[in-house]
Design a protein around this motif. Structure first.
Motif, PDB file in Angstrom:
ATOM      1  N   GLU A 170      10.857 -44.256  35.216  1.00  0.00           N
ATOM      2  CA  GLU A 170      10.084 -45.269  34.489  1.00  0.00           C
ATOM      3  C   GLU A 170       9.131 -46.012  35.441  1.00  0.00           C
ATOM      4  O   GLU A 170       8.049 -45.535  35.734  1.00  0.00           O
ATOM      5  CB  GLU A 170      11.037 -46.254  33.806  1.00  0.00           C
ATOM      6  N   PHE A 171       9.595 -47.172  35.940  1.00  0.00           N
ATOM      7  CA  PHE A 171       8.707 -47.997  36.762  1.00  0.00           C
ATOM      8  C   PHE A 171       8.963 -47.854  38.268  1.00  0.00           C
ATOM      9  O   PHE A 171       8.242 -48.435  39.067  1.00  0.00           O
ATOM     10  CB  PHE A 171       8.873 -49.473  36.377  1.00  0.00           C
ATOM     11  N   GLY A 172      10.023 -47.149  38.626  1.00  0.00           N
ATOM     12  CA  GLY A 172      10.418 -47.103  40.045  1.00  0.00           C
ATOM     13  C   GLY A 172       9.633 -46.083  40.856  1.00  0.00           C
ATOM     14  O   GLY A 172      10.192 -45.115  41.353  1.00  0.00           O
ATOM     15  N   LEU A 173       8.338 -46.299  40.999  1.00  0.00           N
ATOM     16  CA  LEU A 173       7.499 -45.384  41.781  1.00  0.00           C
ATOM     17  C   LEU A 173       7.307 -45.948  43.191  1.00  0.00           C
ATOM     18  O   LEU A 173       7.470 -47.148  43.407  1.00  0.00           O
ATOM     19  CB  LEU A 173       6.156 -45.182  41.071  1.00  0.00           C
ATOM     20  N   PRO A 174       6.950 -45.089  44.166  1.00  0.00           N
ATOM     21  CA  PRO A 174       6.958 -45.541  45.564  1.00  0.00           C
ATOM     22  C   PRO A 174       5.865 -46.543  45.935  1.00  0.00           C
ATOM     23  O   PRO A 174       6.001 -47.277  46.908  1.00  0.00           O
ATOM     24  CB  PRO A 174       6.771 -44.244  46.361  1.00  0.00           C
ATOM     25  N   HIS A 175       4.765 -46.611  45.169  1.00  0.00           N
ATOM     26  CA  HIS A 175       3.652 -47.454  45.625  1.00  0.00           C
ATOM     27  C   HIS A 175       3.312 -48.586  44.675  1.00  0.00           C
ATOM     28  O   HIS A 175       2.146 -48.822  44.354  1.00  0.00           O
ATOM     29  CB  HIS A 175       2.434 -46.572  45.907  1.00  0.00           C
ATOM     30  N   GLY A 176       4.317 -49.280  44.215  1.00  0.00           N
ATOM     31  CA  GLY A 176       4.069 -50.420  43.334  1.00  0.00           C
ATOM     32  C   GLY A 176       4.489 -50.092  41.913  1.00  0.00           C
ATOM     33  O   GLY A 176       4.769 -48.940  41.564  1.00  0.00           O
ATOM     34  N   VAL A 177       4.509 -51.127  41.078  1.00  0.00           N
ATOM     35  CA  VAL A 177       4.993 -50.969  39.700  1.00  0.00           C
ATOM     36  C   VAL A 177       3.839 -50.437  38.841  1.00  0.00           C
ATOM     37  O   VAL A 177       2.793 -51.100  38.720  1.00  0.00           O
ATOM     38  CB  VAL A 177       5.464 -52.320  39.124  1.00  0.00           C
ATOM     39  N   PRO A 178       3.982 -49.255  38.231  1.00  0.00           N
ATOM     40  CA  PRO A 178       2.898 -48.756  37.378  1.00  0.00           C
ATOM     41  C   PRO A 178       2.778 -49.623  36.132  1.00  0.00           C
ATOM     42  O   PRO A 178       3.777 -50.188  35.669  1.00  0.00           O
ATOM     43  CB  PRO A 178       3.342 -47.333  37.022  1.00  0.00           C
ATOM     44  N   THR A 179       1.581 -49.702  35.575  1.00  0.00           N
ATOM     45  CA  THR A 179       1.393 -50.565  34.404  1.00  0.00           C
ATOM     46  C   THR A 179       1.974 -49.940  33.132  1.00  0.00           C
ATOM     47  O   THR A 179       2.179 -50.638  32.151  1.00  0.00           O
ATOM     48  CB  THR A 179      -0.104 -50.891  34.213  1.00  0.00           C
ATOM     49  N   VAL A 180       2.219 -48.635  33.171  1.00  0.00           N
ATOM     50  CA  VAL A 180       2.918 -47.953  32.073  1.00  0.00           C
ATOM     51  C   VAL A 180       3.988 -47.073  32.725  1.00  0.00           C
ATOM     52  O   VAL A 180       3.717 -46.460  33.759  1.00  0.00           O
ATOM     53  CB  VAL A 180       1.913 -47.091  31.257  1.00  0.00           C
ATOM     54  N   PRO A 181       5.202 -47.016  32.160  1.00  0.00           N
ATOM     55  CA  PRO A 181       6.233 -46.220  32.827  1.00  0.00           C
ATOM     56  C   PRO A 181       5.905 -44.727  32.793  1.00  0.00           C
ATOM     57  O   PRO A 181       5.295 -44.229  31.846  1.00  0.00           O
ATOM     58  CB  PRO A 181       7.501 -46.522  32.026  1.00  0.00           C
ATOM     59  N   TRP A 195      -1.486 -52.438  40.007  1.00  0.00           N
ATOM     60  CA  TRP A 195      -2.419 -53.494  40.413  1.00  0.00           C
ATOM     61  C   TRP A 195      -1.663 -54.496  41.293  1.00  0.00           C
ATOM     62  O   TRP A 195      -0.483 -54.775  41.066  1.00  0.00           O
ATOM     63  CB  TRP A 195      -2.956 -54.236  39.185  1.00  0.00           C
ATOM     64  N   MET A 196      -2.381 -55.080  42.237  1.00  0.00           N
ATOM     65  CA  MET A 196      -1.713 -56.038  43.135  1.00  0.00           C
ATOM     66  C   MET A 196      -1.320 -57.327  42.409  1.00  0.00           C
ATOM     67  O   MET A 196      -0.326 -57.955  42.758  1.00  0.00           O
ATOM     68  CB  MET A 196      -2.603 -56.367  44.340  1.00  0.00           C
ATOM     69  N   MET A 245      -8.812 -52.037  49.951  1.00  0.00           N
ATOM     70  CA  MET A 245      -9.023 -53.209  49.074  1.00  0.00           C
ATOM     71  C   MET A 245      -9.503 -52.793  47.685  1.00  0.00           C
ATOM     72  O   MET A 245     -10.321 -53.468  47.069  1.00  0.00           O
ATOM     73  CB  MET A 245     -10.027 -54.168  49.717  1.00  0.00           C
ATOM     74  N   HIS A 246      -8.993 -51.677  47.195  1.00  0.00           N
ATOM     75  CA  HIS A 246      -9.439 -51.204  45.882  1.00  0.00           C
ATOM     76  C   HIS A 246      -8.927 -52.113  44.761  1.00  0.00           C
ATOM     77  O   HIS A 246      -8.052 -52.946  44.948  1.00  0.00           O
ATOM     78  CB  HIS A 246      -8.996 -49.759  45.669  1.00  0.00           C
ATOM     79  N   GLU A 247      -9.487 -51.836  43.595  1.00  0.00           N
ATOM     80  CA  GLU A 247      -9.152 -52.644  42.408  1.00  0.00           C
ATOM     81  C   GLU A 247      -7.719 -52.340  41.942  1.00  0.00           C
ATOM     82  O   GLU A 247      -6.954 -53.231  41.621  1.00  0.00           O
ATOM     83  CB  GLU A 247     -10.179 -52.282  41.317  1.00  0.00           C
ATOM     84  N   TYR A 248      -7.369 -51.074  41.909  1.00  0.00           N
ATOM     85  CA  TYR A 248      -6.021 -50.654  41.527  1.00  0.00           C
ATOM     86  C   TYR A 248      -5.698 -49.357  42.251  1.00  0.00           C
ATOM     87  O   TYR A 248      -6.559 -48.833  42.980  1.00  0.00           O
ATOM     88  CB  TYR A 248      -5.869 -50.533  39.997  1.00  0.00           C
ATOM     89  N   PHE A 249      -4.477 -48.843  42.063  1.00  0.00           N
ATOM     90  CA  PHE A 249      -3.990 -47.781  42.938  1.00  0.00           C
ATOM     91  C   PHE A 249      -3.111 -46.802  42.148  1.00  0.00           C
ATOM     92  O   PHE A 249      -2.512 -47.180  41.127  1.00  0.00           O
ATOM     93  CB  PHE A 249      -3.126 -48.376  44.060  1.00  0.00           C
ATOM     94  N   SER A 250      -2.989 -45.597  42.665  1.00  0.00           N
ATOM     95  CA  SER A 250      -1.984 -44.689  42.114  1.00  0.00           C
ATOM     96  C   SER A 250      -0.627 -45.168  42.611  1.00  0.00           C
ATOM     97  O   SER A 250      -0.420 -45.322  43.824  1.00  0.00           O
ATOM     98  CB  SER A 250      -2.227 -43.257  42.604  1.00  0.00           C
ATOM     99  N   ALA A 295      11.430 -55.412  48.698  1.00  0.00           N
ATOM    100  CA  ALA A 295      11.034 -53.999  48.660  1.00  0.00           C
ATOM    101  C   ALA A 295       9.666 -53.855  47.976  1.00  0.00           C
ATOM    102  O   ALA A 295       8.832 -53.058  48.404  1.00  0.00           O
ATOM    103  CB  ALA A 295      12.090 -53.181  47.915  1.00  0.00           C
ATOM    104  N   LEU A 296       9.436 -54.656  46.937  1.00  0.00           N
ATOM    105  CA  LEU A 296       8.151 -54.553  46.229  1.00  0.00           C
ATOM    106  C   LEU A 296       6.994 -55.079  47.090  1.00  0.00           C
ATOM    107  O   LEU A 296       5.910 -54.493  47.125  1.00  0.00           O
ATOM    108  CB  LEU A 296       8.231 -55.296  44.882  1.00  0.00           C
ATOM    109  N   VAL A 297       7.238 -56.157  47.810  1.00  0.00           N
ATOM    110  CA  VAL A 297       6.189 -56.680  48.704  1.00  0.00           C
ATOM    111  C   VAL A 297       5.898 -55.638  49.787  1.00  0.00           C
ATOM    112  O   VAL A 297       4.728 -55.343  50.098  1.00  0.00           O
ATOM    113  CB  VAL A 297       6.625 -58.032  49.321  1.00  0.00           C
TER     114      VAL A 297
END
Ligand code: GLC
Length: 453
Positions: A357-368, A385-386, A421-426, A407-409
């Motif tokens: 679902e949301f447990g991805l390695p590079h931040g919380v995705p906006t949709v699981p 998104w940051m 410094m992108h707007e959002y990320f994979s 862990a999230l930080v």
């Protein structure tokens, strides 16, 4: 270049004196929650400038108390003489260069004079920003700052309960997808597509080709990373509908089809109501019993958005009372609100950590990831998104999930090191998406670094 230096440079690049634009080309105006996040980072560099960022937002405040999501910059194409002419007449100077000309909001009786603004609001993050800036100030300076902003801030929260409370249950019912800050989030696009937008809606539906021609945002950013034109057209439908009713709450309640009790916006409202109470106490300004009762109502009634079977909160159509069971990061935001039942918070954290679902390695995705709507690259439909990472991290930290917060930080900082410094990320790879040199990414990078020391 290291993350901190990049971040400082981006904030300087996008600084327009008393406010910061999210991005010089794609977002050349001032946005409400962007400025709140910018101020949260900027306070570490210069608390006075951070305070100015918030104060400048209120120049766009409407006579009824609404703080608009966008305070427009003046169009450069007019030249100095042209602008002076508009200033002399007290009329807002026209703006340009935003995709699809969505800057043309009209008909609001409460619009401020001489400033061009949108006619809708955004998640009310201002109280939080004010308090975090205040922490960086000496006592006298803080008192003076609070004295300047407390009145407008109270009027803003009072407006929310007057004009965004159609069901009378104190849950903020947003009237445009941009009021959530998550423009093309699946529950909204799904719900909006079911509504009857009349003849105008039908015309707009068939004008996608024209919309595509007029769009400028996709000239900066790959089209598959932006909201689709179809979803942009839905947003325009809502905008025209609001203008047709002069943004009048009563008329909207009677004739306008879109009132969505968005769980993300309500979570932000709850937290910011709490902070507003603290600010008011410190500033020595009493809040009315009426406002306090509304605030208590929001906290109590957000629990109506809980779905026991799924273990998630969902947004609700204020008209039909239907929960829109489309899981997104909004479903987890009551963690940021704070004060929810412990067992509910625990279930949210399970979803947050679940790698399907949301447990991805590079931040919380906006949709699981296991949702049919998930798209790794698209805007608010899967990318991370940051600012949403910041909100979740803040909530985790305050609810006793310290390890999860850290862990999230940590993963957010790793993502920034990869994607810049992108707007959002994979959320899968950390690749930077959307525009580069985006202000709240930079500001929150600084805040993450500072709070990690
Ligand atoms: C987009 C985002 C919104 C943001 C704005 C300016 O519309 O969806 O959240 O405030 O851009 O950055």
């Amino acid at each position: 270049m290291d993350v901190e230096r990049q971040a400082v440079e981006v904030l300087a690049l996008n600084d327009r004196g008393d406010h910061t634009v999210p991005h010089g080309k794609n977002y050349p105006h001032q946005w409400e929650w962007d400025s709140a996040f910018v101020a949260i980072g900027l306070r570490h560099l210069n608390a006075d400038r951070a305070a100015t960022e918030v104060v400048s937002l209120f120049r766009g405040q409407w006579a009824n108390g609404m703080v608009p999501n966008i305070v427009m910059s003046e169009g450069h194409f007019l030249g100095r003489a042209g602008k002076a002419l508009f200033h002399a007449t007290g009329r807002p100077v026209p703006t340009h260069d935003y995709p699809l000309h969505l800057t043309r909001w009209r008909n609001g009786h409460n619009m401020p004079k001489g400033v061009n603004t949108s006619g809708i609001t955004q998640p009310p993050m201002i109280a939080e920003a004010i308090q975090l800036i205040g922490e960086k100030m000496a006592y006298d300076e803080r008192r003076a700052f609070y004295a300047t902003v407390i009145g407008p801030l109270i009027r803003y929260h009072e407006w929310i309960y007057r004009d965004r409370n159609p069901a009378g249950d104190d849950l903020f019912a947003a009237v445009h997808p941009w009021e959530t800050g998550m423009d093309n989030t699946p529950p909204w696009t799904e719900h909006m597509a079911t509504l009857d937008w009349g003849l105008r809606g039908k015309i707009l539906e068939r004008s996608g080709w024209l919309g595509n021609l007029l769009r400028r945002d996709t000239k900066q950013v790959a089209g598959d990373e932006r909201a689709s034109t179809e979803h942009m057209m839905l947003a325009m439908n809502a905008q025209f509908g609001l203008m047709a009713h002069h943004f009048d709450a009563k008329a909207l309640q009677e004739h306008y089809p879109l009132h969505l009790q968005d769980v993300h916006v309500n979570s932000i409202l709850i937290r910011n109501n709490d902070v507003l109470q603290q600010l008011a106490a410190e500033a020595g300004v009493p809040l009315s019993d009426e406002l306090l009762a509304h605030m208590a109502g929001t906290r109590e009634n957000i629990e109506q958005l809980w779905d026991e079977e799924d273990g998630l909160y969902y947004s609700r159509d204020a008209i039909s009372g239907r929960l829109i069971k489309s899981p997104t990061i909004a479903s987890l935001m009551p963690l940021y609100a704070g004060g929810i039942r412990l067992e509910r918070a625990a279930r949210l954290v399970e979803h947050l950590k679940n790698p399907d679902e949301f447990g991805l390695p590079h931040g919380v995705p906006t949709v699981p990831q296991n949702s049919p709507d998930y798209n790794e690259l698209e805007y608010w439909r899967g990318a991370t998104w940051m600012n949403t990472n910041w909100l979740i991290a803040s909530g985790l930290g305050r609810s006793g999930y310290r390890a999860e917060r850290d862990a999230l930080v940590e993963s957010s900082l790793e993502t920034l090191a990869i994607g810049g410094m992108h707007e959002y990320f994979s959320a899968k790879t950390g690749k930077g998406l959307g525009v580069d040199k985006f202000s709240w990414t930079a500001a929150l990078a600084i805040d993450f670094l500072e709070s990690n020391d």
